[in-house]
Motif scaffolding. Structure first.
Motif, PDB file in Angstrom:
ATOM      1  N   LYS A 225     -19.811 -20.814  17.507  1.00 17.31           N
ATOM      2  CA  LYS A 225     -20.968 -19.963  17.161  1.00 17.31           C
ATOM      3  C   LYS A 225     -21.538 -20.306  15.776  1.00 17.31           C
TER       4      LYS A 225
ATOM      5  N   MET B 247     -25.341 -19.323  19.779  1.00 16.24           N
ATOM      6  CA  MET B 247     -24.292 -18.303  19.746  1.00 16.24           C
ATOM      7  C   MET B 247     -23.389 -18.363  20.981  1.00 16.24           C
ATOM      8  N   GLN B 248     -23.784 -19.205  21.947  1.00 17.03           N
ATOM      9  CA  GLN B 248     -22.902 -19.395  23.116  1.00 17.03           C
ATOM     10  C   GLN B 248     -21.952 -20.581  22.899  1.00 17.03           C
ATOM     11  N   SER B 249     -22.088 -21.261  21.766  1.00 13.54           N
ATOM     12  CA  SER B 249     -21.217 -22.424  21.527  1.00 13.54           C
ATOM     13  C   SER B 249     -19.821 -21.946  21.098  1.00 13.54           C
TER      14      SER B 249
ATOM     15  N   ARG C 172     -25.576 -25.657  23.087  1.00 14.73           N
ATOM     16  CA  ARG C 172     -24.448 -24.882  23.641  1.00 14.73           C
ATOM     17  C   ARG C 172     -23.116 -25.634  23.452  1.00 14.73           C
TER      18      ARG C 172
END
Ligand code: NOJ
Length: 749
Positions: A103, A98-100, A74
């Motif tokens: 992404k 995909m929460q980073s 993350r």
């Protein structure tokens, strides 16, 4: 032959140009995209892209990071994982990525070495098939299955040349010969990567272990390698180059030091040869923890020093060492690592993520529906069975007791591997958590039982364990043998006795298995021995006394069916040994393409003051290229279209091969060359061609080989690739030690 008129030819040329331009433009766009992304990244995020950890499946090395991967993903501190299995698990991790902030999708790597759910024979066994198409198909199927399960990247092919069967990882490569190994490396990369990266049935290949890991001293895993430049270039590097020519996306470095420099810290290997002279544009992943291991190697003072050495050397991704994650930031801040070096590594990795299409859809490989459909394809099992039958080497059949008749016979099927199930998969197989492998693998017992015809009976006794001293099962085994017309004994190693960290100082048949064979032989019944192993074993007594021997290696999901196919003659064996089988450990390293020395000894004598032993002949028990068939083949009428060649001339040799046996079968005709005198000494023979030919009983066919300058070339005294004028011996045979036809020719300029 296809003949085009000039209009068609112009069309083709235009189409080709358009295709090349489109590819070029696509590559350029991907590069631009990678570049734009790079500009937005913080140093920490960049280092994240160089960091890989193992997931929740079976760890394939000592785990160093005990923290929470989810947080790291993350936070953009992890760019790749390995050992995450299945569409659902890879999707779940990808959702976290995909929460980073940026992404950036994760890459999922996996050791898909010989199949995914459908397990194919171990690579050494597949090499014995000498069937490049079948080998490519096997890799293709493995990729199709793995890619449907969320895998983007396989850590294969392993292309290390191995001349030491004590080394447990000999099972994972293509054997001792660099030329054959190069062909196989090429085929495997093509198979894994399919039509093009970005297709959802293609995975990135990893060519490993760069370099010379196969020459670990004394066959001890992870051990040092001390090797001349000549040996490196001539024998160990060519399969890597061939894999690169096939388009391999990634390379993995190695655990060993090469001449005192750990491969992971070797600028010579990674920057100078791979990324420099060879122009490799993909990325290099370290082996598991190999960056950190430069500390115990004595090459780096601490993990920080190891990170510095590795990034400078060109190791782009750190698998499980934790060294980049913990130290690259401060190394950059302190000005010890230029930002350009970091950017270069990140760029290489990002480009591959773009190429795989992960920025368009990070879940495109993690499709549970496709996974379900792909992993249960009967066609895959059929291919695995075909490959397995093609990998079995017939070592002996005297008197001819094979193939067995399936009807009206009592067969005693004896030995610790008859009813074994998972062993058949061999080392480095992927065992998915939700599969009941006891139902998915055809055991040898099941395969043979299913094949029995009317009036036949199958008796069983285990006889003994694979290891240990217990002989109390011998009595029951002998009793079964006495009731039978023929005894089939299945012996060997357990699957776990070869593979990584599975070196053996003694490579005989383990435990009391050879004693069991002796006890069964004493009954006077015909004995067929099946030898299951991940390496060449030494079994001299059996070699002399058993009536028939089939070397089955580890054959995968369809082992039992393939063994039955060969035992009962549905498949006439045509495999050949890709590695020499020693008579004693003292002969190791043993390989067919050795130099002649100044005091050559004939293979089977022990002349005084010659290059031999006083207690054993030089020849192996079974030579490279050896393998029998249920048929016999004769070679005749060697013709050659010219005696001299010059420049780029080609020489064509032809011969006739006849099947003089009673069964249809394949013969694997091998071409060897010897450069008689050169600026550096040349091997006594080198494989430079092979052709498989299928012949009906009584049939004769002509076949030919074309020899060009490339096949005569070698690294000369200045280590330049060149052919030198002079005389060459040409040898055509059924193995490296069974030369049937000879001639010679001259290269004049
Ligand atoms: C260590 C092995 O040497 C390498 O071949 C493998 O790919 C990695 N572990 C990951 O499992």
């Amino acid at each position: 032959m296809l003949v085009l008129d000039s209009k068609q030819a112009r069309h083709c040329a235009a189409a080709l140009l358009l295709f090349t331009l489109t590819l070029g433009a696509k590559a350029q766009t991907l590069q631009d995209k990678a570049e734009r992304l790079l500009q937005q990244m913080t140093v920490e995020e960049k280092i994240g892209q160089l960091t890989q950890y193992s997931g929740d499946w079976r760890a394939t090395g000592p785990v160093t990071f005990k923290g929470n991967h989810e947080e790291g993903i993350r936070g953009g501190q992890i760019g790749a994982m390995l050992n995450v299995l299945g569409a659902n698990s890879t999707r779940a991790y990808q959702q976290i990525a995909m929460q980073s902030r940026l992404k950036i999708p994760l890459l999922f790597g996996q050791d898909v070495i010989h199949g995914y759910k459908t397990t194919f024979p171990i690579p050494l066994a597949e090499a014995a098939s000498f069937d490049l198409e079948a080998i490519e198909r096997s890799a293709r199927i493995a990729a199709t299955e793995a890619a449907a399960s969320g895998v983007h990247w396989t850590f294969a092919p392993m292309v290390d040349i191995a001349r030491d069967p004590r080394w447990g990882r000999v099972m994972e490569g293509a054997g001792e010969d660099s030329w054959l190994g190069s062909k196989i490396a090429y085929a495997r990369v093509k198979g894994f990567q399919g039509r093009q990266l970005g297709d959802t049935d293609a995975v990135m290949a990893t060519v490993k272990h760069f370099a010379a890991y196969g020459a670990a001293a004394a066959g001890r895993d992870y051990n040092s390698v001390d090797m001349s430049e000549r040996m490196l270039w001539e024998t160990y590097l060519p399969p890597f180059k061939a894999a690169l020519d096939a388009g391999a996306a990634t390379f993995m470095n190695a655990f060993n030091d090469l001449n005192g420099i750990p491969a992971s810290g070797s600028q010579y290997l990674q920057r100078e040869i791979l990324k420099g002279r060879w122009g490799f544009s993909g990325f290099v992943v370290s082996d598991w923890g190999s960056i950190g291991e430069m500390v115990p190697h004595g090459y780096a003072k601490d993990a920080r020093g190891a990170a510095l050495a590795a990034i400078k050397a060109g190791s782009d991704m750190d698998m499980e060492s934790n060294a980049y994650r913990n130290h690259l930031g401060s190394l950059i801040a302190d000005g010890l690592v230029p930002a350009t070096l970091l950017d270069d590594a990140v760029r290489r990795i990002l480009r591959k993520k773009f190429e795989l299409g992960l920025f368009d859809d990070p879940y495109r490989f993690s499709d549970a529906k496709r996974e379900l459909a792909m992993l249960n394809q009967p066609a895959h099992r059929q291919a695995a069975r075909d490959m397995a039958a093609k990998s079995i080497v017939l070592l002996k059949n005297k008197p001819r007791i094979l193939p067995l008749s399936a009807s009206g016979k009592t067969i005693a099927f004896i030995g610790p591997l008859v009813k074994a199930v998972e062993d058949n998969l061999g080392a480095w197989s992927v065992k998915l958590p939700d599969v009941d492998y006891s139902k998915f693998i055809v055991s040898q017992w099941e395969g043979v039982k299913n094949r029995l015809g009317p009036g036949s009976k199958l008796l069983y006794a285990k006889g003994c364990d694979i290891e240990g001293e217990r002989r109390d099962g011998f009595k029951e085994a002998v009793a079964a043998a006495l009731q039978a017309d023929v005894v089939v004994v299945s012996v060997g190693e357990s699957a776990g006795m070869s593979g990584e960290a599975k070196s053996r100082a003694r490579i005989g048949l383990p435990g009391v298995q050879e004693e069991l064979i002796k006890a069964l032989h004493a009954t006077g019944k015909p004995i067929v021995v099946l030898i299951n192993a991940g390496r060449p074993l030494i079994f001299n007594w059996t070699a002399e006394h058993a009536h028939a021997i089939l070397y089955t290696w580890w054959l995968g999901s369809e082992a039992g069916n393939a063994i039955a196919d060969v035992l009962f003659g549905a498949h006439n064996p045509s495999a050949r040994l890709p590695i020499s089988f020693p008579r004693a450990e003292g002969q190791i390293p043993i390989y067919y393409n050795h130099f002649n020395t100044g005091r050559p000894v004939s293979a089977d004598t022990q002349d005084a003051f010659k290059s031999g032993y006083i207690d054993l002949q030089n020849s192996p028990q079974y030579p490279f290229g050896f393998g029998l068939s249920y048929s016999d083949f004769e070679y005749a009428d060697l013709k050659q279209d010219r005696q001299k060649i010059a420049g780029q001339d080609k020489l064509t040799v032809s011969l006739k091969v006849s099947n003089t046996g009673r069964l249809a079968g394949d013969e694997l005709v091998q071409l060897y060359l010897r450069d008689r005198v050169a600026s550096v000494v040349r091997p006594v023979k080198e494989l430079r061609g092979f052709r498989r030919i299928h012949l009906q009983p009584g049939q004769t066919r002509e076949l030919s080989f074309v020899i060009d300058r490339e096949q005569l070339s070698f690294f000369n005294e200045r280590l330049q690739w060149a052919a030198e004028p002079g005389e060459f011996d040409l040898m055509i045979g059924a193995s490296s030690a069974d030369i049937r036809l000879r001639s010679s020719f001259e290269l004049t300029e």
